[in-house]
Write a protein that holds these residues in place. Structure first.
Motif, PDB file in Angstrom:
ATOM      1  N   ASP A   1      22.388  17.969  32.946  1.00 29.31           N
ATOM      2  CA  ASP A   1      21.018  18.182  33.419  1.00 29.31           C
ATOM      3  C   ASP A   1      21.035  18.153  34.946  1.00 29.31           C
ATOM      4  O   ASP A   1      20.924  17.087  35.564  1.00 29.31           O
ATOM      5  CB  ASP A   1      20.119  17.074  32.845  1.00 29.31           C
ATOM      6  N   GLU A   2      21.166  19.311  35.569  1.00 30.28           N
ATOM      7  CA  GLU A   2      21.300  19.376  37.023  1.00 30.28           C
ATOM      8  C   GLU A   2      20.040  18.886  37.739  1.00 30.28           C
ATOM      9  O   GLU A   2      20.129  18.207  38.774  1.00 30.28           O
ATOM     10  CB  GLU A   2      21.627  20.808  37.449  1.00 30.28           C
ATOM     11  N   TYR A   3      18.877  19.226  37.202  1.00 32.28           N
ATOM     12  CA  TYR A   3      17.635  18.776  37.836  1.00 32.28           C
ATOM     13  C   TYR A   3      17.504  17.260  37.718  1.00 32.28           C
ATOM     14  O   TYR A   3      17.150  16.580  38.691  1.00 32.28           O
ATOM     15  CB  TYR A   3      16.431  19.460  37.206  1.00 32.28           C
ATOM     16  N   GLY A   4      17.800  16.724  36.515  1.00 32.10           N
ATOM     17  CA  GLY A   4      17.766  15.273  36.341  1.00 32.10           C
ATOM     18  C   GLY A   4      18.757  14.575  37.249  1.00 32.10           C
ATOM     19  O   GLY A   4      18.477  13.500  37.792  1.00 32.10           O
ATOM     20  N   TYR A   5      19.922  15.183  37.440  1.00 31.75           N
ATOM     21  CA  TYR A   5      20.941  14.601  38.307  1.00 31.75           C
ATOM     22  C   TYR A   5      20.470  14.606  39.762  1.00 31.75           C
ATOM     23  O   TYR A   5      20.711  13.648  40.503  1.00 31.75           O
ATOM     24  CB  TYR A   5      22.244  15.379  38.162  1.00 31.75           C
ATOM     25  N   HIS A   6      19.791  15.664  40.154  1.00 29.23           N
ATOM     26  CA  HIS A   6      19.229  15.731  41.503  1.00 29.23           C
ATOM     27  C   HIS A   6      18.211  14.603  41.707  1.00 29.23           C
ATOM     28  O   HIS A   6      18.236  13.903  42.734  1.00 29.23           O
ATOM     29  CB  HIS A   6      18.559  17.086  41.726  1.00 29.23           C
ATOM     30  N   ARG A   7      17.313  14.424  40.738  1.00 32.02           N
ATOM     31  CA  ARG A   7      16.302  13.369  40.839  1.00 32.02           C
ATOM     32  C   ARG A   7      16.967  11.984  40.875  1.00 32.02           C
ATOM     33  O   ARG A   7      16.529  11.093  41.611  1.00 32.02           O
ATOM     34  CB  ARG A   7      15.325  13.456  39.661  1.00 32.02           C
ATOM     35  N   LEU A   8      18.013  11.811  40.068  1.00 30.92           N
ATOM     36  CA  LEU A   8      18.727  10.536  40.047  1.00 30.92           C
ATOM     37  C   LEU A   8      19.378  10.263  41.402  1.00 30.92           C
ATOM     38  O   LEU A   8      19.311   9.137  41.919  1.00 30.92           O
ATOM     39  CB  LEU A   8      19.796  10.555  38.952  1.00 30.92           C
ATOM     40  N   THR A   9      19.994  11.274  41.989  1.00 35.23           N
ATOM     41  CA  THR A   9      20.626  11.114  43.299  1.00 35.23           C
ATOM     42  C   THR A   9      19.608  10.679  44.340  1.00 35.23           C
ATOM     43  O   THR A   9      19.851   9.755  45.137  1.00 35.23           O
ATOM     44  CB  THR A   9      21.295  12.430  43.731  1.00 35.23           C
ATOM     45  N   GLU A  10      18.441  11.311  44.326  1.00 31.85           N
ATOM     46  CA  GLU A  10      17.391  10.939  45.277  1.00 31.85           C
ATOM     47  C   GLU A  10      16.885   9.526  45.007  1.00 31.85           C
ATOM     48  O   GLU A  10      16.528   8.797  45.951  1.00 31.85           O
ATOM     49  CB  GLU A  10      16.245  11.951  45.209  1.00 31.85           C
ATOM     50  N   TRP A  11      16.850   9.130  43.729  1.00 26.58           N
ATOM     51  CA  TRP A  11      16.420   7.765  43.401  1.00 26.58           C
ATOM     52  C   TRP A  11      17.369   6.734  44.002  1.00 26.58           C
ATOM     53  O   TRP A  11      16.930   5.734  44.576  1.00 26.58           O
ATOM     54  CB  TRP A  11      16.342   7.599  41.879  1.00 26.58           C
ATOM     55  N   TYR A  12      18.679   6.965  43.875  1.00 27.46           N
ATOM     56  CA  TYR A  12      19.645   6.049  44.486  1.00 27.46           C
ATOM     57  C   TYR A  12      19.404   5.940  45.987  1.00 27.46           C
ATOM     58  O   TYR A  12      19.385   4.838  46.555  1.00 27.46           O
ATOM     59  CB  TYR A  12      21.072   6.551  44.272  1.00 27.46           C
ATOM     60  N   LEU A  13      19.229   7.082  46.644  1.00 27.89           N
ATOM     61  CA  LEU A  13      19.064   7.084  48.098  1.00 27.89           C
ATOM     62  C   LEU A  13      17.777   6.384  48.517  1.00 27.89           C
ATOM     63  O   LEU A  13      17.734   5.716  49.553  1.00 27.89           O
ATOM     64  CB  LEU A  13      19.074   8.517  48.618  1.00 27.89           C
ATOM     65  N   ALA A  14      16.738   6.528  47.712  1.00 31.19           N
ATOM     66  CA  ALA A  14      15.458   5.897  48.032  1.00 31.19           C
ATOM     67  C   ALA A  14      15.454   4.405  47.741  1.00 31.19           C
ATOM     68  O   ALA A  14      14.537   3.696  48.174  1.00 31.19           O
ATOM     69  CB  ALA A  14      14.329   6.570  47.242  1.00 31.19           C
ATOM     70  N   ASN A  15      16.480   3.938  47.042  1.00 32.03           N
ATOM     71  CA  ASN A  15      16.492   2.537  46.619  1.00 32.03           C
ATOM     72  C   ASN A  15      17.701   1.762  47.139  1.00 32.03           C
ATOM     73  O   ASN A  15      18.209   0.868  46.466  1.00 32.03           O
ATOM     74  CB  ASN A  15      16.430   2.463  45.094  1.00 32.03           C
ATOM     75  N   GLY A  16      18.131   2.102  48.338  1.00 31.48           N
ATOM     76  CA  GLY A  16      19.051   1.229  49.050  1.00 31.48           C
ATOM     77  C   GLY A  16      20.523   1.576  49.008  1.00 31.48           C
ATOM     78  O   GLY A  16      21.345   0.792  49.510  1.00 31.48           O
ATOM     79  N   ALA A  17      20.907   2.723  48.462  1.00 31.28           N
ATOM     80  CA  ALA A  17      22.324   3.062  48.399  1.00 31.28           C
ATOM     81  C   ALA A  17      22.883   3.324  49.793  1.00 31.28           C
ATOM     82  O   ALA A  17      22.292   4.062  50.582  1.00 31.28           O
ATOM     83  CB  ALA A  17      22.545   4.287  47.516  1.00 31.28           C
TER      84      ALA A  17
END
Length: 315
Positions: A23-39
């Motif tokens: 799921d490329e779109y889901g993976y994109h959203r997940l990547t942004e979630w990591y970045l928004a949450n302190g990675a």
């Protein structure tokens, strides 16, 4: 070699579509979630990504998409090889090196794949693989527990540190004294030791671990980020938070990575909890799983509120 890979480094999940593809779109959203949450960095194509169940094409595509989405905001590292034969490993590593990642990670149980390999054999295997790779690409090490866990000896770790090629080790010893000894051993080199175990996350940071690279960074990376970057200034809160993080970390045994995907399904990050590594219904196999996730989520929010109040007081 200026690239570093330390701090809070989530081990990235791979969401799938209903037809079993990525799921490329889901993976994109997940990547942004990591970045928004302190990675502070991202570890793509690892065991949490189910790398052993991904084709080389899928692994390369995930790494490339991660690089494109991150667009230089944090370093991206990715495992390079899962094959047994060294020639196949070299091919896999070169393909991964071409994706634009910042750190190419060597998996220690591939060096070589035989469990009985001694230190001399492992050093020779490392040298051979390093000769196949661009000498300006920083390297990492990952003591991946699948198909078996190979912890590097002090002598091999010192060899890697002295080479100047390695910038991070994802330490899977799950042992505080080992983390402490290793951190001291590599001091002064480019190599950082980064602990992967939630139960010792805070004491490991105090002992020299340069962050956290464990599965629970899929749930509350921001709390680990606060612990790593601010915990030393707030000892009582850090100790209390570390207890919550250690207890929450026991959920790893409840059908991971499917439980982490269910957590993100609840958040709305992506839609499916399908896994290639987990072939059971986690709700049937692990009772009260939703209640457990409720408590993890509520506990994390309580600590976020406490940290926020603490910061306001400090200001």
């Amino acid at each position: 070699m200026s690239t570093t890979a330390n701090g809070i480094i989530p081990v990235m999940l791979t969401p799938y579509t209903s037809d079993g593809g990525i799921d490329e779109y889901g993976y994109h959203r997940l990547t942004e979630w990591y970045l928004a949450n302190g990675a502070d960095a991202l570890f793509a194509v690892c065991q949490s990504s189910e790398m052993h169940k991904l084709s080389l094409g899928e692994r390369v595509a995930l790494a490339r998409q991660t690089v494109e989405t991150v667009d230089g905001r944090v370093p991206v590292m990715a495992s390079g090889h899962i094959a047994g034969a060294r020639e196949q490993q070299a091919m896999e590593l070169k393909a991964m090196a071409d994706t634009g990642i910042d750190v190419l990670v060597l998996v220690t149980n591939r060096l070589p794949e035989s469990q009985g390999a001694n230190d001399d054999t492992i050093r020779k295997e490392l040298l051979w693989l390093m000769d196949q790779l661009p000498d300006d690409l920083p390297l990492g090490l990952y003591e991946c527990p699948m198909p078996y866990r190979r912890l590097l000896s002090d002598d091999v770790l010192r060899f890697c540190a002295d080479s100047g090629r390695f910038v991070t080790l994802k330490d899977v010893s799950c042992d505080l004294e080992t983390v402490r000894r290793r951190a001291e051993l590599v001091k002064g080199s480019p190599l950082s030791i980064v602990n992967a175990n939630a139960a010792i996350a805070w004491p490991a940071m105090q002992a020299g671990s340069r962050g956290f690279c464990g599965v629970m960074a899929n749930f509350h990376p921001d709390l680990y980020a606060w612990l790593y970057h601010q915990g030393k200034h707030h000892g009582v809160m850090a100790q209390e938070l570390s207890i919550f993080l250690a207890l929450a970390g026991t959920s790893e045994t409840q059908g991971y990575p499917a439980i982490a995907k269910r957590f993100h399904q609840r958040l709305g990050t992506f839609g499916s909890i399908a896994c290639r590594n987990v072939d059971v219904d986690i709700h049937q196999s692990y009772w009260a799983l939703e209640a457990l996730l409720d408590n993890i989520e509520q506990g994390a929010e309580l600590y976020r509120e406490r940290v926020s109040k603490l910061l306001r007081v400090v200001k």
